[in-house]
Design a protein around this motif. Structure first.
Motif, PDB file in Angstrom:
ATOM      1  N   HIS A 304      10.545   1.056  -3.972  1.00 28.77           N
ATOM      2  CA  HIS A 304       8.923   1.538  -4.592  1.00 28.77           C
ATOM      3  C   HIS A 304       8.738   1.234  -5.687  1.00 28.77           C
ATOM      4  O   HIS A 304       7.721   0.828  -6.094  1.00 28.77           O
ATOM      5  CB  HIS A 304       8.845   2.954  -3.966  1.00 28.77           C
ATOM      6  CG  HIS A 304       8.387   3.188  -2.510  1.00 28.77           C
ATOM      7  ND1 HIS A 304       7.368   3.960  -2.195  1.00 28.77           N
ATOM      8  CD2 HIS A 304       9.331   3.098  -1.482  1.00 28.77           C
ATOM      9  CE1 HIS A 304       7.267   4.040  -0.858  1.00 28.77           C
ATOM     10  NE2 HIS A 304       8.585   3.663  -0.403  1.00 28.77           N
ATOM     11  N   GLU A 307       8.493  -2.316  -6.451  1.00 30.90           N
ATOM     12  CA  GLU A 307       8.033  -3.288  -5.303  1.00 30.90           C
ATOM     13  C   GLU A 307       8.827  -4.453  -4.991  1.00 30.90           C
ATOM     14  O   GLU A 307       8.300  -5.497  -4.577  1.00 30.90           O
ATOM     15  CB  GLU A 307       6.479  -3.795  -5.348  1.00 30.90           C
ATOM     16  CG  GLU A 307       5.550  -2.396  -5.548  1.00 30.90           C
ATOM     17  CD  GLU A 307       4.221  -3.053  -5.894  1.00 30.90           C
ATOM     18  OE1 GLU A 307       3.181  -2.493  -5.341  1.00 30.90           O
ATOM     19  OE2 GLU A 307       3.713  -3.970  -6.609  1.00 30.90           O
ATOM     20  N   TYR A 321       9.768  -0.095   1.464  1.00 33.75           N
ATOM     21  CA  TYR A 321       8.622  -0.444   0.839  1.00 33.75           C
ATOM     22  C   TYR A 321       7.700  -1.414   1.716  1.00 33.75           C
ATOM     23  O   TYR A 321       6.904  -1.197   2.267  1.00 33.75           O
ATOM     24  CB  TYR A 321       8.615  -0.944  -0.649  1.00 33.75           C
ATOM     25  CG  TYR A 321       7.479  -0.974  -1.323  1.00 33.75           C
ATOM     26  CD1 TYR A 321       6.944   0.243  -1.736  1.00 33.75           C
ATOM     27  CD2 TYR A 321       6.684  -1.989  -1.817  1.00 33.75           C
ATOM     28  CE1 TYR A 321       5.709   0.546  -2.580  1.00 33.75           C
ATOM     29  CE2 TYR A 321       5.554  -1.876  -2.264  1.00 33.75           C
ATOM     30  CZ  TYR A 321       5.049  -0.822  -2.760  1.00 33.75           C
ATOM     31  OH  TYR A 321       3.627  -0.441  -3.533  1.00 33.75           O
ATOM     32  N   GLU A 323       6.069  -4.012   1.805  1.00 29.87           N
ATOM     33  CA  GLU A 323       4.798  -4.098   1.663  1.00 29.87           C
ATOM     34  C   GLU A 323       4.063  -5.032   2.657  1.00 29.87           C
ATOM     35  O   GLU A 323       4.486  -6.292   3.091  1.00 29.87           O
ATOM     36  CB  GLU A 323       4.567  -4.458   0.297  1.00 29.87           C
ATOM     37  CG  GLU A 323       2.822  -4.535  -0.198  1.00 29.87           C
ATOM     38  CD  GLU A 323       2.657  -5.262  -1.582  1.00 29.87           C
ATOM     39  OE1 GLU A 323       1.578  -5.681  -1.945  1.00 29.87           O
ATOM     40  OE2 GLU A 323       3.551  -5.225  -2.405  1.00 29.87           O
ATOM     41  N   THR A 324       2.944  -4.631   3.085  1.00 32.67           N
ATOM     42  CA  THR A 324       2.098  -5.676   3.967  1.00 32.67           C
ATOM     43  C   THR A 324       1.752  -6.841   3.517  1.00 32.67           C
ATOM     44  O   THR A 324       1.912  -8.086   4.219  1.00 32.67           O
ATOM     45  CB  THR A 324       0.698  -4.950   4.525  1.00 32.67           C
ATOM     46  OG1 THR A 324       0.997  -3.742   4.919  1.00 32.67           O
ATOM     47  CG2 THR A 324      -0.051  -6.174   5.331  1.00 32.67           C
ATOM     48  N   CYS A 325       1.673  -7.124   2.237  1.00 31.78           N
ATOM     49  CA  CYS A 325       1.263  -8.417   1.557  1.00 31.78           C
ATOM     50  C   CYS A 325       2.643  -9.039   1.462  1.00 31.78           C
ATOM     51  O   CYS A 325       2.674 -10.407   1.361  1.00 31.78           O
ATOM     52  CB  CYS A 325       0.869  -8.157   0.041  1.00 31.78           C
ATOM     53  SG  CYS A 325      -0.813  -7.773   0.004  1.00 31.78           S
ATOM     54  N   SER A 361      -0.118  -2.891   9.837  1.00 32.25           N
ATOM     55  CA  SER A 361      -1.073  -2.267   8.554  1.00 32.25           C
ATOM     56  C   SER A 361      -2.432  -1.947   9.047  1.00 32.25           C
ATOM     57  O   SER A 361      -2.831  -0.656   8.830  1.00 32.25           O
ATOM     58  CB  SER A 361      -1.134  -3.510   7.682  1.00 32.25           C
ATOM     59  OG  SER A 361      -2.100  -3.059   6.634  1.00 32.25           O
ATOM     60  N   TYR A 371      -0.402   0.222   3.016  1.00 35.26           N
ATOM     61  CA  TYR A 371      -0.144  -0.488   2.032  1.00 35.26           C
ATOM     62  C   TYR A 371       1.383  -0.921   2.302  1.00 35.26           C
ATOM     63  O   TYR A 371       1.960  -2.085   2.261  1.00 35.26           O
ATOM     64  CB  TYR A 371      -0.346  -0.013   0.931  1.00 35.26           C
ATOM     65  CG  TYR A 371      -0.215  -0.816  -0.507  1.00 35.26           C
ATOM     66  CD1 TYR A 371      -1.213  -1.269  -1.071  1.00 35.26           C
ATOM     67  CD2 TYR A 371       0.966  -1.002  -1.029  1.00 35.26           C
ATOM     68  CE1 TYR A 371      -1.065  -1.973  -2.263  1.00 35.26           C
ATOM     69  CE2 TYR A 371       1.104  -1.830  -2.045  1.00 35.26           C
ATOM     70  CZ  TYR A 371       0.049  -2.425  -2.829  1.00 35.26           C
ATOM     71  OH  TYR A 371       0.128  -3.004  -3.798  1.00 35.26           O
ATOM     72  N   THR A 372       2.142   0.286   2.339  1.00 33.30           N
ATOM     73  CA  THR A 372       3.729  -0.096   2.534  1.00 33.30           C
ATOM     74  C   THR A 372       3.939   0.439   4.152  1.00 33.30           C
ATOM     75  O   THR A 372       3.305   1.033   4.666  1.00 33.30           O
ATOM     76  CB  THR A 372       4.539   1.114   1.842  1.00 33.30           C
ATOM     77  OG1 THR A 372       4.039   2.516   2.063  1.00 33.30           O
ATOM     78  CG2 THR A 372       4.142   0.767   0.247  1.00 33.30           C
ATOM     79  N   ARG A 392      -1.694   3.331  -3.752  1.00 34.74           N
ATOM     80  CA  ARG A 392      -1.081   2.490  -2.698  1.00 34.74           C
ATOM     81  C   ARG A 392      -0.047   3.053  -2.063  1.00 34.74           C
ATOM     82  O   ARG A 392       0.192   2.470  -0.789  1.00 34.74           O
ATOM     83  CB  ARG A 392      -1.098   1.272  -3.385  1.00 34.74           C
ATOM     84  CG  ARG A 392      -0.185   1.265  -4.711  1.00 34.74           C
ATOM     85  CD  ARG A 392      -0.129  -0.076  -5.356  1.00 34.74           C
ATOM     86  NE  ARG A 392       0.200   0.080  -6.821  1.00 34.74           N
ATOM     87  CZ  ARG A 392       0.293  -0.947  -7.623  1.00 34.74           C
ATOM     88  NH1 ARG A 392       0.498  -2.192  -6.983  1.00 34.74           N
ATOM     89  NH2 ARG A 392       0.391  -0.694  -8.926  1.00 34.74           N
ATOM     90  N   ALA A 393       1.027   3.626  -2.559  1.00 36.47           N
ATOM     91  CA  ALA A 393       2.218   3.803  -1.984  1.00 36.47           C
ATOM     92  C   ALA A 393       2.383   5.423  -1.601  1.00 36.47           C
ATOM     93  O   ALA A 393       3.474   5.613  -1.101  1.00 36.47           O
ATOM     94  CB  ALA A 393       3.333   3.751  -3.006  1.00 36.47           C
ATOM     95  N   CYS A 407      -3.853  -5.597   0.225  1.00 35.52           N
ATOM     96  CA  CYS A 407      -3.469  -5.455   1.511  1.00 35.52           C
ATOM     97  C   CYS A 407      -4.394  -5.612   2.547  1.00 35.52           C
ATOM     98  O   CYS A 407      -4.643  -6.605   3.447  1.00 35.52           O
ATOM     99  CB  CYS A 407      -2.907  -4.597   2.072  1.00 35.52           C
ATOM    100  SG  CYS A 407      -0.792  -4.538   0.996  1.00 35.52           S
TER     101      CYS A 407
END
Length: 635
Positions: A304, A307, A321, A323-325, A361, A371-372, A392-393, A407
């Motif tokens: 986290h 990232e 984490y 992340e979607t991205c 997501s 986001y995560t 975001r997190a 995201c």
């Protein structure tokens, strides 16, 4: 308009040389079914949701203020919110290429006009830098994200070109890319951006416009990376992938999205310039990362704080984490590797990541996003305020918007173009990699026109029917990917006759010929590698391509934190559910939570549903886990 030859084919990626040729928007259409429903939700809800939020909080009007000279002191959002507008434009362009809509077309053109109005005479366009009262251009390459934002503008321009239009945003992209050549080309600054993205964008924009300088500039950025051009930070130079040159790295490391975007750009450069050493380096990085640093959902990134990727096998489920991205960036890289090599292992990871990480997501109504993507939610989340921006997190349920909202717009552009990952072609054959209801029509260079219709209830059911609608008069091939998890049980029938599912079907096809691939969909108990100590002593359950999870709304106790599961026990299936038997721990709450003996009190047995991981959190606040503790003999 440019006099160079434009490349209006190939979707998001079209290498100059590749084992497989990507199909363009005019060659494939998704019609209903699992993916069609999600593309329609994206078109109907997600695009306008993103557009309205950015208008409401001033991110879009930054361009208006930049154009009229009032942006200094009045800029809304952090320094890289321009990129969200560009990703929305990319999503709109792909959606317009998928199916034209007059209302969306008008909104798209209006938004492009606002961006173009803010572009300066030399091609530079950024709302956070370079104007009176703002920081100077390129004065904060570590954190300013200028080139990152420019990359997303160029990718939006590629989407417009590949959808058959060479107009406003494409012209702005050319002016911007020419500016970057002057600033960062062979006679310019020896510098890189703290967040890779410009590399992959320049390479594809160069392909689409036929301008070789853009690919050369992408190469320069890739080769400069890892030479210490960025200032040291507390997380080390590997956060920026600036501690070792790309061609010398053996695994993806540092900030996950940055690492994956850079690898994608490096592979683009290597592919088009015939740099086998660089290409092999990226392939090795993918192999080692998938083997040691990837979650069962396909998610990437376990830290986290930064990232970032963790060390090998550092994959804690509750602190994932993921992340979607990063999932989207992983698909971008795997697609490029698939095109380059034709190896189906890359399509396997794409499927896993699309269905389990990326689709987790968006909320079912398209108005909230993770986001995560944790794999173990220990406490029930709070319903986010639908009118507030969320950290975001910190969102434990899908939130409508974030202070860093990369995201939602990334999901939008991915859903708008996801059909372009379904299939490829060679001179005389069609390859189908992802399954959904789709119509495919393409010209095979040495064989002729081939059209097929694909219909399926996948990923819920394992049958895929591909019917030939129009075929060449000469021999051609059709192949359907058999996922790694289905190697032992897959069957393929052609017009009712059995065929080896692992081999291409080659013949002179006739209209009406039908290929039926059947994949085994029985639930599978999955055990983690013993080095992943965070989930040692647990198992997960997969069904077909879907990772399943246990959600507290399906448990009498209301929590997933105190159950165990016997992996040798039968798993039952109803039409729409997978069910397992779990035992609650009932261990109480002693004053000291450690003991020499295991609590031996009698336990109940509950038969509970498992649900697809991507769907969790849509029934209100809940706890959830993918990895379930194994019932031990003493318990």
């Amino acid at each position: 308009m440019s006099t160079t030859k434009l490349d209006l084919t190939g979707g998001p990626v079209h290498p100059a040389v590749s084992a497989l040729r990507p199909l363009g928007p005019h060659e494939i259409t998704v019609n209903g079914g699992f993916w069609g429903d999600r593309q329609e939700l994206n078109a109907r809800v997600v695009l306008s949701h993103c557009e309205q939020w950015m208008e409401r909080i001033g991110w879009t009007s930054n361009f208006d203020r930049a154009a009229d000279g009032t942006v200094s002191g009045a800029h809304a959002g952090i320094e890289f919110v321009d990129s969200e507008v560009y990703k929305l434009l990319e999503a709109m362009a792909w959606e317009l290429g998928r199916q034209h809509d007059e209302s969306l077309d008008g909104r798209y053109r209006s938004l492009v006009a606002r961006v173009v109005a803010a572009q300066e005479p030399d091609g530079y366009v950024h709302t956070s830098f370079g104007r009176p009262g703002q920081r100077a251009r390129y004065s904060d390459l570590e954190w300013g994200h200028e080139l990152y934002c420019f990359g997303h503008l160029l990718q939006a321009a590629v989407a417009r070109l590949r959808s058959g239009h060479d107009d406003g945003l494409v012209g702005a992209g050319r002016r911007l890319a020419d500016h970057l050549w002057q600033e960062f080309g062979p006679d310019g600054r020896n510098a890189v951006c703290g967040h890779p993205e410009i590399e992959v964008a320049l390479a594809e924009f160069g392909r689409a416009t036929g301008e070789p300088r853009y690919l050369e500039l992408a190469r320069l950025f890739v080769e400069r990376r890892g030479t210490g051009t960025l200032k040291p930070i507390e997380w080390g130079q590997e956060y920026f992938q600036d501690e070792v040159p790309v061609r010398q790295a053996h695994v993806l490391r540092g900030h996950a999205v940055r690492a994956l975007y850079l690898a994608s750009g490096a592979l683009d450069v290597a592919t088009d310039q015939g740099d086998e050493e660089l290409a092999r380096a990226v392939e090795l990085q993918w192999e080692n990362t998938v083997a040691r640093r990837t979650y069962i959902t396909g998610g990437m990134g376990s830290h986290h704080q930064d990232e970032a990727f963790g060390s090998d096998y550092e994959l804690p489920p509750d602190r994932a984490y993921s992340e979607t991205c990063a999932g989207i960036a992983s698909v971008m890289l795997s697609w490029r590797l698939l095109l380059r090599t034709g190896d189906p292992k890359y399509a396997d990871l794409m499927e896993r990541t699309l269905l389990n990480n990326i689709l987790a997501s968006p909320r079912q109504d398209g108005r909230g996003f993770f986001y995560t993507n944790t794999l173990h939610q220990r406490v029930e989340g709070n319903e986010p305020n639908s009118d507030e921006i969320n950290a975001r997190a910190l969102a434990t349920l899908r939130a409508p918007w974030f202070e860093v909202s990369c995201c939602p717009t990334n999901v939008a552009r991915t859903l708008a173009s996801v059909h372009l990952y379904f299939a490829t072609a060679t001179d005389d054959a069609l390859q189908i990699h992802q399954y959904g209801d789709a119509d495919i029509r393409t010209q095979l260079q040495s064989a002729g026109h081939l059209s097929v219709t694909m219909r399926t209830s996948y990923p819920d059911e394992g049958r895929i029917d591909v019917v030939v609608a129009d075929a060449p008069v000469v021999s051609a091939g059709i192949s359907l990917r058999v996922p790694a998890w289905a190697k032992e049980g897959a069957t393929l029938h052609v017009n009712g006759e059995e065929h080896d599912p692992h081999q291409e079907v080659r013949r002179i096809f006739q209209p009406g010929d039908t290929l039926t691939l059947s994949l085994p969909m029985r639930p599978r108990v999955i055990r983690p590698h013993p080095h992943i100590d965070a989930v040692r002593g647990t198992v997960a359950v997969e069904r077909g391509p879907l990772v399943l999870c246990l959600e507290s709304v399906d448990l009498p106790s209301g929590t997933v934190n105190d159950v165990s599961f016997d992996p040798e026990a039968p798993i039952s299936e109803a039409f729409d559910s997978t069910r397992i038997v779990v035992e609650p721990a009932h261990a109480g709450h002693p004053a000291w939570p450690y003991s020499e003996v295991t609590d031996a009190r009698r336990k109940e047995h509950w038969t509970v549903n498992l649900v697809p991981y991507y769907s969790w959190g849509n029934r209100g606040p809940s706890t959830m886990r993918v990895w379930i503790p194994v019932k031990t003999p003493s318990s």
